[in-house]
Write a protein that holds these residues in place. Structure first.
Motif, mmCIF file in Angstrom:
data_model
loop_
_atom_site.group_PDB
_atom_site.id
_atom_site.type_symbol
_atom_site.label_atom_id
_atom_site.label_comp_id
_atom_site.label_asym_id
_atom_site.label_seq_id
_atom_site.Cartn_x
_atom_site.Cartn_y
_atom_site.Cartn_z
ATOM 1 N N ILE B 65 37.192 -6.850 -5.299
ATOM 2 C CA ILE B 65 37.988 -5.706 -4.864
ATOM 3 C C ILE B 65 39.387 -6.187 -4.369
ATOM 4 O O ILE B 65 40.620 -5.740 -4.605
ATOM 5 C CB ILE B 65 37.407 -4.937 -3.692
ATOM 6 N N PHE B 66 39.218 -7.393 -3.642
ATOM 7 C CA PHE B 66 40.453 -7.891 -2.977
ATOM 8 C C PHE B 66 41.393 -8.460 -4.159
ATOM 9 O O PHE B 66 42.578 -8.145 -4.235
ATOM 10 C CB PHE B 66 40.190 -9.128 -2.264
ATOM 11 N N ALA B 67 40.766 -9.159 -5.134
ATOM 12 C CA ALA B 67 41.682 -9.580 -6.276
ATOM 13 C C ALA B 67 42.238 -8.422 -7.190
ATOM 14 O O ALA B 67 43.401 -8.500 -7.534
ATOM 15 C CB ALA B 67 40.638 -10.461 -7.294
ATOM 16 N N SER B 68 41.665 -7.298 -7.139
ATOM 17 C CA SER B 68 42.156 -6.232 -8.049
ATOM 18 C C SER B 68 43.281 -5.432 -7.274
ATOM 19 O O SER B 68 44.380 -5.077 -8.007
ATOM 20 C CB SER B 68 41.011 -5.115 -8.449
ATOM 21 N N HIS B 69 43.030 -5.630 -6.062
ATOM 22 C CA HIS B 69 44.312 -5.250 -5.368
ATOM 23 C C HIS B 69 45.454 -6.056 -5.009
ATOM 24 O O HIS B 69 46.554 -5.613 -5.167
ATOM 25 C CB HIS B 69 43.962 -4.991 -3.539
ATOM 26 N N MET B 70 45.165 -7.394 -5.183
ATOM 27 C CA MET B 70 46.273 -8.321 -4.925
ATOM 28 C C MET B 70 47.017 -8.348 -6.140
ATOM 29 O O MET B 70 48.359 -8.496 -6.242
ATOM 30 C CB MET B 70 45.753 -9.861 -4.760
ATOM 31 N N VAL B 71 46.252 -8.097 -7.348
ATOM 32 C CA VAL B 71 47.254 -7.778 -8.796
ATOM 33 C C VAL B 71 48.360 -6.856 -8.474
ATOM 34 O O VAL B 71 49.415 -6.923 -9.028
ATOM 35 C CB VAL B 71 46.331 -7.695 -9.744
ATOM 36 N N ARG B 72 48.020 -5.882 -7.816
ATOM 37 C CA ARG B 72 48.913 -4.791 -7.482
ATOM 38 C C ARG B 72 49.725 -5.109 -6.192
ATOM 39 O O ARG B 72 50.375 -3.983 -5.655
ATOM 40 C CB ARG B 72 48.365 -3.535 -7.272
ATOM 41 N N LEU B 73 49.915 -6.140 -5.688
ATOM 42 C CA LEU B 73 50.252 -6.556 -4.570
ATOM 43 C C LEU B 73 49.942 -5.735 -3.414
ATOM 44 O O LEU B 73 50.917 -5.475 -2.317
ATOM 45 C CB LEU B 73 52.028 -6.501 -4.533
ATOM 46 N N ASP B 74 48.742 -5.408 -3.420
ATOM 47 C CA ASP B 74 48.299 -4.475 -2.278
ATOM 48 C C ASP B 74 47.472 -5.306 -1.493
ATOM 49 O O ASP B 74 46.239 -5.795 -2.021
ATOM 50 C CB ASP B 74 47.561 -3.289 -2.608
ATOM 51 N N GLY B 76 46.272 -4.517 1.717
ATOM 52 C CA GLY B 76 45.588 -3.728 2.663
ATOM 53 C C GLY B 76 46.550 -3.473 3.792
ATOM 54 O O GLY B 76 47.700 -3.903 3.961
ATOM 55 N N THR B 77 45.748 -3.114 5.158
ATOM 56 C CA THR B 77 46.674 -2.980 6.449
ATOM 57 C C THR B 77 46.131 -3.937 7.315
ATOM 58 O O THR B 77 45.064 -4.312 7.350
ATOM 59 C CB THR B 77 46.557 -1.398 6.560
ATOM 60 N N SER B 78 47.122 -4.181 8.271
ATOM 61 C CA SER B 78 46.637 -4.987 9.303
ATOM 62 C C SER B 78 45.853 -4.586 9.930
ATOM 63 O O SER B 78 45.856 -3.197 10.518
ATOM 64 C CB SER B 78 47.933 -5.266 10.180
ATOM 65 N N LEU B 79 44.571 -5.446 10.629
ATOM 66 C CA LEU B 79 43.527 -4.681 11.388
ATOM 67 C C LEU B 79 44.022 -4.630 12.711
ATOM 68 O O LEU B 79 43.439 -3.875 13.557
ATOM 69 C CB LEU B 79 42.571 -5.930 11.305
ATOM 70 N N ALA B 80 45.115 -5.261 13.152
ATOM 71 C CA ALA B 80 45.784 -5.083 14.483
ATOM 72 C C ALA B 80 46.488 -3.639 14.801
ATOM 73 O O ALA B 80 46.321 -3.107 15.794
ATOM 74 C CB ALA B 80 46.786 -6.239 14.710
ATOM 75 N N ASP B 81 47.322 -3.587 13.921
ATOM 76 C CA ASP B 81 48.066 -2.204 13.994
ATOM 77 C C ASP B 81 48.225 -1.252 12.789
ATOM 78 O O ASP B 81 48.890 -0.100 12.893
ATOM 79 C CB ASP B 81 49.547 -2.560 14.321
ATOM 80 N N GLY B 82 47.495 -1.412 11.760
ATOM 81 C CA GLY B 82 47.355 -0.692 10.676
ATOM 82 C C GLY B 82 48.760 -0.476 9.668
ATOM 83 O O GLY B 82 48.624 0.290 8.927
ATOM 84 N N MET B 83 49.539 -1.415 10.071
ATOM 85 C CA MET B 83 50.813 -1.457 9.086
ATOM 86 C C MET B 83 50.650 -2.190 8.010
ATOM 87 O O MET B 83 49.558 -2.962 7.835
ATOM 88 C CB MET B 83 52.080 -2.336 10.003
ATOM 89 N N PRO B 84 51.090 -1.868 6.806
ATOM 90 C CA PRO B 84 50.939 -2.422 5.467
ATOM 91 C C PRO B 84 51.019 -4.008 5.849
ATOM 92 O O PRO B 84 52.058 -4.389 6.216
ATOM 93 C CB PRO B 84 51.697 -1.964 4.503
ATOM 94 N N ALA B 85 50.025 -4.863 5.223
ATOM 95 C CA ALA B 85 49.965 -6.277 5.491
ATOM 96 C C ALA B 85 51.239 -7.071 5.172
ATOM 97 O O ALA B 85 52.308 -7.597 5.434
ATOM 98 C CB ALA B 85 48.591 -6.970 5.054
ATOM 99 N N LEU B 86 51.715 -6.830 3.565
ATOM 100 C CA LEU B 86 52.329 -7.336 3.098
ATOM 101 C C LEU B 86 53.937 -7.037 3.671
ATOM 102 O O LEU B 86 54.741 -7.785 3.822
ATOM 103 C CB LEU B 86 52.760 -6.935 1.464
ATOM 104 N N ASP B 87 54.260 -5.606 4.333
ATOM 105 C CA ASP B 87 55.509 -5.370 4.899
ATOM 106 C C ASP B 87 55.440 -6.128 6.055
ATOM 107 O O ASP B 87 56.748 -6.383 6.401
ATOM 108 C CB ASP B 87 55.313 -3.735 5.060
ATOM 109 N N LYS B 88 54.487 -6.369 6.846
ATOM 110 C CA LYS B 88 54.574 -7.162 8.002
ATOM 111 C C LYS B 88 55.193 -8.472 7.704
ATOM 112 O O LYS B 88 56.208 -9.098 8.491
ATOM 113 C CB LYS B 88 53.253 -7.184 8.775
ATOM 114 N N VAL B 89 54.561 -9.010 6.757
ATOM 115 C CA VAL B 89 54.884 -10.411 6.221
ATOM 116 C C VAL B 89 56.493 -10.252 5.793
ATOM 117 O O VAL B 89 57.278 -11.331 6.426
ATOM 118 C CB VAL B 89 54.343 -10.983 5.053
ATOM 119 N N LEU B 90 56.853 -9.565 4.854
ATOM 120 C CA LEU B 90 58.067 -9.315 4.422
ATOM 121 C C LEU B 90 59.171 -9.050 5.629
ATOM 122 O O LEU B 90 60.366 -9.583 5.444
ATOM 123 C CB LEU B 90 58.391 -8.409 3.481
ATOM 124 N N ASP B 91 58.821 -8.389 6.500
ATOM 125 C CA ASP B 91 59.783 -8.249 7.781
ATOM 126 C C ASP B 91 59.941 -9.377 8.631
ATOM 127 O O ASP B 91 60.980 -9.622 9.103
ATOM 128 C CB ASP B 91 58.965 -7.331 8.647
#
Ligand SMILES: Nc1ncnc2c1ncn2[C@@H]1O[C@H](COP(=O)(O)OP(=O)(O)O)[C@@H](O)[C@H]1O
Ligand SMILES: [Mg+2]
Lengths: 273, 312
Positions: B65-74, B76-91
């Motif tokens: 599941i993780f791999a298939s989502h990663m291919v789409r650059l997804d 998931g969301t941060s377990l801490a605050d529910g923000m998209p994980a990739l957005d947090k990193v890119l910010d």
């Protein structure tokens, strides 16, 4: 030309002393009491085994000594003018100007990140009042005269793009770019294949006409091929010097005799292999 | 073209391998359900959380599941605050890259002249003193120097702010700390390469054609010395794009290193996975850029090219 001008040798070295001066230790004499002279049109061969002081003696002429080695005594005259005590600026004007050098290993002797032509042009513009375009034209002309191939005679080639023989031709072009009175070639064929060696020797011989030349070699057969006179060095001293024919056929010194024996043995030894 | 394909293959392999290893490492590190549900949660509450996040499935299933989502650059969301994980990193990444670029600029501005100066000669009191100082600096762990600087300029003299990311004054201490950690190594390399170039046969040739000391330095020695230093500059930059964890933590610099520490401690694995994903890409791009610079500086790497004809 008048007599007196012709009588003055182009190069006269008298009683040369060269010392190694290590950082902490006492100076050590590397070259002791070498005197030589070379007239226009003459090719002097300096022969002797590796480490006998041939290169240092010749480089000392233009104070081109490595770090930790210094001229300790004697004098050098170029065209009758004393040059060993010149300041660095005047000496620089002689290097590449009136004195041209050809080194042993043409690959390591060319800057790997610069084109052959850029080095030639640097030398030409350093010594002649030429704009960039004419300097380039002259560079191409010099390279073509040394028979580098192509329309631009490899002027824009990097050293690694040329063969060993081509690089040594380019080195000779560099040495001759500003029409020097004195050409010093230090083991110019040692790093090359035997067939290429002969071509380079022929080219050098042709280019020595009209100037004074020094050819350093550990190989007596090379000296025999193009030198009028031969000086033999052994352990930092000159042991014998004279017309080539005389030194080769009637050596006066034991060391010269042993060199000659080895030189004669060499072709036979390779023939049997 | 072939080169590009090889690069793409290496890159894909590196990315997949890293992300796979990371996935299993993170799952071994602890049970995120406990973090999410809180320490006082009942077993029933934990099970509910596990079901909601899919932790109850088999590891292989989760990985797919993780791999298939990663291919789409997804990620998931941060377990801490529910923000998209990739957005947090890119910010947060721009702050890290900013620190890296500034520190590298300072590092280059100091190390190249100092290294070139040291490489010109062995002796002299000034050079000996500088070499001693650099040796001492090289022995310092980066964060010790950072803490000393904070103590001196922020706590003691109160000249500069010690934390945060708000305007030039707050940049000084972090940038200086990072640069002084990088500089000793680069200075050493530039010094060694400069000295080697001065001993080289091609510099003897330059002297033999009458070239003066300035042209010898700028047109013969430095191009070769810098060529030798590009590998170190590239490695130093690659090291920085992986996140300056200690420095960012000391200075509360809101970058990827600081985010990595917090996310790891919280077992916020979507964010950790997104961070590592971005870091792998950044390191790869850094290496690519290093190679491009080396090709630019070294004609020997550009292939034999067209030159002469016959031998001799
Ligand atoms: N930079 C140097 N420092 C100390 N000794 C040197 C240096 N260069 C050459 N020598 C020594 O000087 C002697 C003569 O060297 P060289 O003139 O290069 O010999 P040749 O050219 O005859 O082979 C050798 O014994 C060599 O070890
Ligand atoms: Mg020699």
């Amino acid at each position: 030309m008048n007599g007196p001008v012709n009588d003055t040798p182009i190069l006269a070295i008298r009683d040369l002393q060269i010392d190694a001066v290590p950082a902490g230790g006492a100076p050590r004499r590397l070259v002791d009491g070498v005197s030589l002279s070379v007239a226009a049109g003459e090719v002097l061969g300096i022969v002797g085994q590796s480490g006998s002081g041939k290169s240092l003696s010749a480089f000392a002429v233009a104070r081109l000594l490595p770090d930790g080695v210094r001229l300790a005594g004697g004098s050098v005259h170029l065209g009758g003018q004393r040059i060993d005590d010149l300041d660095e600026g005047r000496m620089r004007a002689l290097r590449g100007g009136r004195i041209g050098f050809v080194f042993q290993d043409p690959l390591s002797s060319f800057n790997p990140v610069r084109t052959i032509g850029s080095i030639l042009i640097e030398s030409i513009r350093r010594h002649q009042r030429l704009d960039a375009k004419s300097a380039r034209t002259l560079a191409v002309e010099m390279l073509a005269r040394m028979r580098l191939p192509g329309k631009d005679a490899c002027v824009d080639a990097y050293p690694h793009q040329l063969s060993g023989g081509q690089r040594q031709r380019a080195m000779i072009a560099l040495a001759l770019a500003n029409g020097p009175d004195l050409l010093i070639a230090d083991e110019p064929t040692t790093a090359l294949d035997p067939t290429i060696q002969l071509q380079i020797l022929a080219l050098l011989k042709q280019q020595t006409a009209g100037r004074a030349s020094i050819l350093i070699t550990h190989d007596l057969s090379v000296a025999a091929a193009i030198c009028n006179r031969i000086a033999v060095m052994h352990q930092g001293r000159l042991v014998e010097s004279g017309p080539a024919a005389q030194v080769l056929t009637d050596p006066q010194h034991d060391y010269t005799r042993s060199l000659l024996r080895h030189a004669r043995l060499a072709p036979a030894a390779t023939g049997e292999a | 073209m072939l080169r590009l394909l090889i690069w793409a293959r290496d890159f894909a392999f590196l990315l997949v391998a890293t992300m796979t290893v990371l996935f299993f490492l993170v799952r071994l590190a602890g049970d995120p359900a406990i973090m999410l549900a809180g320490p006082d949660a009942t077993p029933a509450q934990l099970d509910a959380v596990r079901q909601a996040y899919g932790f109850d499935r088999s590891l292989i299933e989760q990985y797919l599941i993780f791999a298939s989502h990663m291919v789409r650059l997804d990620f998931g969301t941060s377990l801490a605050d529910g923000m998209p994980a990739l957005d947090k990193v890119l910010d947060t990444y721009p702050a890290s890259l900013f620190l890296a670029v500034m520190a590298m600029a300072l590092n280059l501005a100091v190390s190249i002249p100092v290294g070139a100066w040291l490489g010109q000669e062995r002796g002299g009191a000034g050079r000996r003193l500088a070499r001693g100082f650099i040796s001492v600096m090289q022995g310092f762990p980066g964060f010790v120097l950072a803490l000393l600087l904070v103590n001196l300029f922020a706590v003691g003299l109160e000249w500069l702010p010690s934390v945060g990311y708000a305007g030039p004054a707050s940049w000084v201490l972090p940038v200086v700390s990072v640069a002084s950690f990088l500089a000793p190594k680069l200075i050493r390399v530039v010094e060694a390469n400069t000295a080697a170039a001065y001993r080289s046969h091609y510099v003897r040739t330059a002297v033999a054609i009458g070239t003066g000391p300035r042209t010898i330095l700028w047109r013969h020695v430095m191009p070769n010395a810098l060529l030798g230093a590009t590998a170190v500059v590239g490695a130093e930059f690659a090291f920085m794009v992986t996140g300056l964890v200690v420095i960012e933590t000391i200075f509360a610099w809101p970058g990827i290193g600081w985010l990595l520490v917090r996310s790891t401690l919280n077992l916020d694995f979507p964010v950790v996975q997104a961070i590592v994903f971005i870091i792998v890409i950044a390191v790869f791009l850094t290496n690519l850029a290093t190679e491009a610079v080396q090709m630019r500086l070294d004609p020997r790497l550009r292939g034999p090219g067209a030159a002469g004809g016959a031998n001799g």
